[in-house]
Design an enzyme around this catalytic site. Structure first.
Site, mmCIF file in Angstrom:
data_model
loop_
_atom_site.group_PDB
_atom_site.id
_atom_site.type_symbol
_atom_site.label_atom_id
_atom_site.label_comp_id
_atom_site.label_asym_id
_atom_site.label_seq_id
_atom_site.Cartn_x
_atom_site.Cartn_y
_atom_site.Cartn_z
ATOM 1 N N HIS A 53 0.825 -1.241 -0.041
ATOM 2 C CA HIS A 53 -0.023 0.034 0.091
ATOM 3 C C HIS A 53 0.967 1.207 0.035
ATOM 4 C CE1 HIS A 53 0.424 -1.275 4.358
ATOM 5 N NE2 HIS A 53 0.839 -0.020 4.544
ATOM 6 N N GLU A 65 -3.566 3.929 1.692
ATOM 7 C CA GLU A 65 -3.688 4.057 3.376
ATOM 8 C C GLU A 65 -3.764 5.607 3.480
ATOM 9 O OE1 GLU A 65 -1.904 3.671 7.740
ATOM 10 O OE2 GLU A 65 -0.852 2.439 5.960
ATOM 11 N N HIS A 93 2.294 11.514 -9.197
ATOM 12 C CA HIS A 93 0.739 11.295 -9.318
ATOM 13 C C HIS A 93 0.442 9.539 -8.985
ATOM 14 C CE1 HIS A 93 2.134 10.198 -13.539
ATOM 15 N NE2 HIS A 93 1.689 9.070 -13.179
ATOM 16 N N GLU A 118 -3.800 9.956 -12.532
ATOM 17 C CA GLU A 118 -3.366 9.547 -14.116
ATOM 18 C C GLU A 118 -4.561 8.517 -14.238
ATOM 19 O OE1 GLU A 118 -0.938 9.070 -17.930
ATOM 20 O OE2 GLU A 118 0.018 8.665 -15.755
#
Length: 296
Positions: free
Chosen positions: A57, A108, A126, A165
């Site tokens: 994550h 998270e 991004h 994106e």
């Protein structure tokens, strides 16, 4: 040394391959210690290649947890897998993604009590999300009050200003597919993530007309796995990281061996490997050569 892949072969096999006269000479000259060190380093790096690793994550801070959850679930189709509040430490967090956390990459989100705004800086780039139809997703984002930063196009912003994106792809098992970070030396970063984290260089691209180069790093094909996109802008060696983006968590079988490999590859350990207080999970944390944090 590159063909040495089995840790059970150990030092004895490699040392015994040195002729006796050469071995005795190395002892007298002090080279035996260097040989042992080199073997130890190669053993650690080979272990990394065979470790079971996965991007787990990505962690970042938001100013309104409920508002961000609503945006991700309604506009990007993510599901909330769990949420918890830790009042004694003055924060809450939530995990979202496109499948179970034990098999899918997740975000998270962390909310610190009383903090409603963060500086994202210019180092973070991004996140990438694969969608079936970019135009329909953009229309949905607009309808929900989200911000489209390139219209017509495929870049949107969440309520805190983090950029996503939108990548139009066929259905994929991992729609949450990219984290883009800017680095000051692309070759150095590629080498670090290959050796310290066992990532593959999936592909690299130089764009001289736009004065930047990119490298995709990860643990499997881009169409099926989350990847780390490293971007180098010509002539820029340092970036402002702000205080919003935090780190990426990577799964490993052994945090102690991972920490050793990270040190050997030039990373900085900022949390020594070991169990977290009160739980069985073991963790280590490090900074890469550009100061980006990772947890293992």
């Amino acid at each position: 040394m590159d063909c040495f892949t089995n840790a059970n072969n150990g030092v004895l096999v490699l040392v015994s391959a040195i002729p006796q006269s050469e071995f005795l000479g190395s002892i007298l000259s002090g080279k035996s210690e260097n040989t042992a060190t080199a073997i130890k380093e190669q053993d650690a790096l080979n272990w990394v290649k065979n470790d079971s690793r996965r991007m787990l994550h990505v962690v970042y801070r938001v100013g309104d947890l409920e508002k961000t959850i609503k945006f991700y679930t309604e506009c990007l189709g993510m599901k909330l897998s769990r949420k918890r509040d830790i009042p004694e430490e003055q924060y809450s967090n939530a995990f979202l993604g496109y499948g179970p956390e034990d098999s899918h990459f997740a975000v998270e989100l962390t909310y610190n009590y009383g903090v409603d705004k963060y500086d994202i800086g210019n180092g973070f780039g991004h996140f990438g999300v694969a969608v079936n139809d970019v135009s329909k997703t953009v229309d949905l984002v607009k309808a929900k009050g989200g911000k489209v930063t390139r219209d017509p196009g495929s870049f949107i912003e969440d309520p805190d200003g983090y950029t996503f994106e939108l990548l139009e792809r066929e259905p994929t098992p991992e729609p949450l597919c990219q984290v883009m970070l800017r680095v000051g030396d692309l070759d150095r970063s590629i080498n670090f993530y290959k050796k310290a984290f066992g990532m593959e260089l999936l592909h690299a691209k130089d764009n001289p007309e736009c004065k930047y180069a990119t490298a995709m790093m990860g643990y499997g094909p881009e169409d099926k796995n989350a990847v780390l996109e490293l971007t180098y802008n010509y002539g820029v060696t340092e970036y402002d990281k702000g205080n919003g983006y935090a780190q990426i968590a990577i799964g490993t079988d052994d945090v102690y061996k991972t920490a050793e490999a990270i040190k050997l590859c030039g990373g900085t350990i900022i949390l020594e490997p070991g169990p977290l207080p009160g739980i069985n999970t073991k963790i280590t944390a490090c900074l890469d050569p550009d100061g980006w944090k990772s947890d293992c």
